[in-house]
Design a protein around this motif. Sequence first.
Motif, PDB file in Angstrom:
ATOM      1  N   VAL A   1       0.811  -1.420   0.026  1.00 43.72           N
ATOM      2  CA  VAL A   1      -0.569  -0.632  -0.130  1.00 43.72           C
ATOM      3  C   VAL A   1       0.801   1.148  -0.593  1.00 43.72           C
ATOM      4  O   VAL A   1       2.009   1.474   0.476  1.00 43.72           O
ATOM      5  CB  VAL A   1      -1.159  -0.004   1.503  1.00 43.72           C
ATOM      6  N   SER A   2       0.926   1.948  -1.194  1.00 41.37           N
ATOM      7  CA  SER A   2       1.255   3.545  -0.458  1.00 41.37           C
ATOM      8  C   SER A   2       0.324   4.756  -0.356  1.00 41.37           C
ATOM      9  O   SER A   2      -1.183   4.788  -1.526  1.00 41.37           O
ATOM     10  CB  SER A   2       2.417   3.398  -1.948  1.00 41.37           C
ATOM     11  N   ILE A   3       0.667   5.588   0.235  1.00 41.47           N
ATOM     12  CA  ILE A   3       0.231   6.952   0.440  1.00 41.47           C
ATOM     13  C   ILE A   3       0.423   7.886   0.352  1.00 41.47           C
ATOM     14  O   ILE A   3       1.420   7.608   0.956  1.00 41.47           O
ATOM     15  CB  ILE A   3      -0.691   6.053   2.121  1.00 41.47           C
ATOM     16  N   GLY A   4      -0.076   8.693  -0.425  1.00 39.21           N
ATOM     17  CA  GLY A   4       0.664  10.088  -1.296  1.00 39.21           C
ATOM     18  C   GLY A   4       0.922  10.613  -0.191  1.00 39.21           C
ATOM     19  O   GLY A   4      -0.657  11.073   0.625  1.00 39.21           O
ATOM     20  N   ALA A   5       1.540  11.981  -0.027  1.00 38.35           N
ATOM     21  CA  ALA A   5       1.965  11.962   1.363  1.00 38.35           C
ATOM     22  C   ALA A   5       0.685  13.783   1.203  1.00 38.35           C
ATOM     23  O   ALA A   5       0.972  14.011   2.470  1.00 38.35           O
ATOM     24  CB  ALA A   5       3.381  13.031   1.126  1.00 38.35           C
ATOM     25  N   LEU A   6       0.635  14.015   0.632  1.00 32.61           N
ATOM     26  CA  LEU A   6      -0.591  15.194   0.536  1.00 32.61           C
ATOM     27  C   LEU A   6      -1.963  14.437   0.975  1.00 32.61           C
ATOM     28  O   LEU A   6      -3.164  15.277   0.302  1.00 32.61           O
ATOM     29  CB  LEU A   6      -0.633  16.045  -0.652  1.00 32.61           C
ATOM     30  N   THR A   7      -2.465  12.845   0.860  1.00 31.95           N
ATOM     31  CA  THR A   7      -3.458  12.484   0.603  1.00 31.95           C
ATOM     32  C   THR A   7      -4.204  13.462   2.311  1.00 31.95           C
ATOM     33  O   THR A   7      -3.718  13.280   3.782  1.00 31.95           O
ATOM     34  CB  THR A   7      -3.213  11.440   1.061  1.00 31.95           C
ATOM     35  N   THR A   8      -5.324  14.044   2.524  1.00 34.54           N
ATOM     36  CA  THR A   8      -5.452  13.920   3.229  1.00 34.54           C
ATOM     37  C   THR A   8      -6.577  13.026   4.009  1.00 34.54           C
ATOM     38  O   THR A   8      -6.877  12.134   4.363  1.00 34.54           O
ATOM     39  CB  THR A   8      -6.836  15.595   3.137  1.00 34.54           C
ATOM     40  N   HIS A   9      -6.449  13.629   5.733  1.00 31.72           N
ATOM     41  CA  HIS A   9      -7.218  12.955   7.005  1.00 31.72           C
ATOM     42  C   HIS A   9      -8.809  11.893   5.673  1.00 31.72           C
ATOM     43  O   HIS A   9      -9.104  11.188   6.063  1.00 31.72           O
ATOM     44  CB  HIS A   9      -7.410  13.723   7.711  1.00 31.72           C
TER      45      HIS A   9
ATOM     46  N   ARG B   1      -8.277  19.796   5.168  1.00 32.26           N
ATOM     47  CA  ARG B   1      -6.749  19.841   4.745  1.00 32.26           C
ATOM     48  C   ARG B   1      -6.180  19.029   5.121  1.00 32.26           C
ATOM     49  O   ARG B   1      -4.753  18.699   4.306  1.00 32.26           O
ATOM     50  CB  ARG B   1      -6.949  21.360   5.699  1.00 32.26           C
ATOM     51  N   GLY B   2      -6.130  18.674   6.484  1.00 31.74           N
ATOM     52  CA  GLY B   2      -4.737  17.848   7.517  1.00 31.74           C
ATOM     53  C   GLY B   2      -4.456  17.058   6.222  1.00 31.74           C
ATOM     54  O   GLY B   2      -5.288  15.973   5.585  1.00 31.74           O
ATOM     55  N   THR B   3      -3.080  16.879   5.733  1.00 34.97           N
ATOM     56  CA  THR B   3      -2.669  15.163   5.441  1.00 34.97           C
ATOM     57  C   THR B   3      -1.996  14.801   6.149  1.00 34.97           C
ATOM     58  O   THR B   3      -1.546  14.891   7.305  1.00 34.97           O
ATOM     59  CB  THR B   3      -1.576  16.055   4.498  1.00 34.97           C
ATOM     60  N   ILE B   4      -1.215  13.610   5.963  1.00 35.29           N
ATOM     61  CA  ILE B   4      -0.615  12.371   6.491  1.00 35.29           C
ATOM     62  C   ILE B   4       0.806  12.955   6.692  1.00 35.29           C
ATOM     63  O   ILE B   4       1.379  12.220   7.376  1.00 35.29           O
ATOM     64  CB  ILE B   4      -0.916  11.185   5.598  1.00 35.29           C
ATOM     65  N   GLY B   5       1.064  13.204   5.001  1.00 40.45           N
ATOM     66  CA  GLY B   5       1.940  13.519   5.151  1.00 40.45           C
ATOM     67  C   GLY B   5       2.457  15.068   6.364  1.00 40.45           C
ATOM     68  O   GLY B   5       3.899  14.643   6.914  1.00 40.45           O
ATOM     69  N   GLY B   6       2.184  15.714   6.183  1.00 39.24           N
ATOM     70  CA  GLY B   6       2.047  16.831   7.200  1.00 39.24           C
ATOM     71  C   GLY B   6       1.768  16.147   9.192  1.00 39.24           C
ATOM     72  O   GLY B   6       2.909  16.740   9.912  1.00 39.24           O
ATOM     73  N   SER B   7       1.451  15.223   8.520  1.00 41.92           N
ATOM     74  CA  SER B   7       1.427  14.933  10.228  1.00 41.92           C
ATOM     75  C   SER B   7       2.523  13.678  10.542  1.00 41.92           C
ATOM     76  O   SER B   7       2.897  14.080  11.995  1.00 41.92           O
ATOM     77  CB  SER B   7       0.146  13.824  10.139  1.00 41.92           C
TER      78      SER B   7
ATOM     79  N   TRP C   1      -0.903   9.998  13.168  1.00 40.67           N
ATOM     80  CA  TRP C   1      -0.188   8.861  12.170  1.00 40.67           C
ATOM     81  C   TRP C   1       1.206   8.479  12.443  1.00 40.67           C
ATOM     82  O   TRP C   1       1.254   7.113  12.026  1.00 40.67           O
ATOM     83  CB  TRP C   1      -0.217   9.498  10.666  1.00 40.67           C
ATOM     84  N   PRO C   2       1.392   8.711  13.015  1.00 39.02           N
ATOM     85  CA  PRO C   2       3.191   8.249  13.436  1.00 39.02           C
ATOM     86  C   PRO C   2       2.711   7.642  14.243  1.00 39.02           C
ATOM     87  O   PRO C   2       3.775   6.047  14.241  1.00 39.02           O
ATOM     88  CB  PRO C   2       4.088  10.170  14.259  1.00 39.02           C
ATOM     89  N   ALA C   3       1.902   7.858  15.502  1.00 40.67           N
ATOM     90  CA  ALA C   3       1.958   6.353  16.434  1.00 40.67           C
ATOM     91  C   ALA C   3       1.621   4.798  15.710  1.00 40.67           C
ATOM     92  O   ALA C   3       2.190   3.809  15.778  1.00 40.67           O
ATOM     93  CB  ALA C   3       1.730   7.022  17.228  1.00 40.67           C
ATOM     94  N   LEU C   4       0.730   5.402  14.541  1.00 39.55           N
ATOM     95  CA  LEU C   4      -0.495   4.540  14.213  1.00 39.55           C
ATOM     96  C   LEU C   4       0.775   3.859  13.042  1.00 39.55           C
ATOM     97  O   LEU C   4       0.636   2.418  13.047  1.00 39.55           O
ATOM     98  CB  LEU C   4      -1.259   5.054  13.217  1.00 39.55           C
ATOM     99  N   LEU C   5       1.424   4.449  12.402  1.00 42.66           N
ATOM    100  CA  LEU C   5       2.246   3.297  11.498  1.00 42.66           C
ATOM    101  C   LEU C   5       2.915   2.969  12.290  1.00 42.66           C
ATOM    102  O   LEU C   5       3.838   1.528  11.793  1.00 42.66           O
ATOM    103  CB  LEU C   5       2.708   4.617  10.294  1.00 42.66           C
ATOM    104  N   HIS C   6       3.539   3.022  13.320  1.00 40.90           N
ATOM    105  CA  HIS C   6       4.794   1.812  14.066  1.00 40.90           C
ATOM    106  C   HIS C   6       3.752   0.927  13.988  1.00 40.90           C
ATOM    107  O   HIS C   6       4.385  -0.023  13.634  1.00 40.90           O
ATOM    108  CB  HIS C   6       4.683   2.163  15.294  1.00 40.90           C
ATOM    109  N   THR C   7       2.250   0.910  13.970  1.00 44.22           N
ATOM    110  CA  THR C   7       1.164  -1.075  14.277  1.00 44.22           C
ATOM    111  C   THR C   7       1.984  -1.438  12.940  1.00 44.22           C
ATOM    112  O   THR C   7       1.628  -2.268  12.967  1.00 44.22           O
ATOM    113  CB  THR C   7       0.392  -0.634  14.532  1.00 44.22           C
TER     114      THR C   7
END
Lengths: 297, 160
Positions: free
Chosen positions: A70-78, A108-114, A124-130
């Motif tokens: 799975v790949s999610i672009g950095a600018l994908t919004t929540h 407005r907020g994005t996964i990459g920004g988070s 997102w940073p905590a979740l992505l560890h899982t």
Amino acid sequence: MYPAPFDYHRANSVDEAIGMLSDIGEGARVMAGGQSLLPVLKMRFDELTDIVDIGRIPDLNQIEENGNGVSIGALTTHSCIAASALAGSVPILLDCASGIADVQVRSRGTIGGSVASGDPSCDWPALLHTLDAEIQCQGPNGTRTLDINGFVEDLYQTALQPSEIITGIRFKRPGAGSGGAYCAFKRCAPAYPTTSVGVQLTITDGQVESARVALGSSGLTPIRAQQAEAELEGQSLGAGQIGRAADAAVAASDPVDDQRGSADFKRQLIAHLTKRAIGIAERRASGEQVVNSHEYY
Amino acid sequence: MSERIGITVTVNGTRYEREVEPRLLLVQLIREELRLTGTHIGCDTSYCGACTILLDGEPVKSCTMLAVQADGGEVLTVEGLEKDGKLHPLQEAFSEHHGLQCGYCTPGMLMSAYYLLEQNPDPSNAEIRKGIQGNLCRCTGYKNIFAAISDAAAKMQTGS
């Protein structure tokens, strides 16, 4: 409140953004959706000279699946992630994406920004560890892929080099027998979580084959609670194992007293959220549909 | 002094061209440059939602956006809800159900409710609560706001 004056540059491509950042140097900041940066600008907490707006760069807001990758672009919004087919089938993503702040911030907020903000309170940073995620970055020296483990090095500090930006997030889709949950508690919808816990379990024949436990808003960085994982792996889940994992998660945390609550309150909350997330992850691993998202008063 | 940037924004159907400082917030463009003061600045910290507007159909907090980020975009503010001198059914319902006391949060509440009903014309009570989770009201206790949105949804469905 007005931000202090700055110069504004809109990048139309990743290469152009990197060029702008390199030319400007240390006073430059990257803006994607601006939901973390704007409050900082308005409070004048950061002394910057220029903003490079990457928010309109094409093709960085796509969710792609290739086999189980799975790949999610950095600018994908929540909100885009919450509405995606991917989140429909990987519920831990929906837990997180649909619960961040409120409707307005999610648009407005994005996964990459988070991830790039280096803020331990971001979800997102905590979740992505899982999910053992990888962070795809691009800078003046080309592209590189970094492990989410260790990506946030300290409070608001990431492994990004000067003029380097996040272009996407990659992870493997959890397989059959795998279930996850992200449980966050916050004082009200727009607030950052008081604390949060993400859990991903792969269960085979009643035994936990692999476990990931990660904590958000529980210290200076997102925290992977490896001892909590060790308490679960190789075990069949019962109150004893879950209790020991919760205790280990608390031991891995480093909360402080602040306006969101006392450190002691947060430790109790981490124990509670860990138990809850394990319970939901276990039910989801067995194929049960469970609705879950951030909770608030 | 930073360099001004030329932007074009369409607000409630009217196209505006302005040269703005990059640090100008979208809510300041709307209120101070375009003199559309229906959109309120409440907390100014991205909490209260009083400044909520729709940008290209999506709700945003206009105090947490730069005007330059809205360049080329279509904005809908509370002033744009009224059509041909007739209030929008949501506005009628807020009036009828007393969905406000001081009125400060109302423009943002209306915009979030408008977006909610566009996405979900027949929301449950829980969905209404989630739809306006980013809008704080310090007067009403929300009960009459929920009732107003629910009633507006019903009236919009039957077209009455």
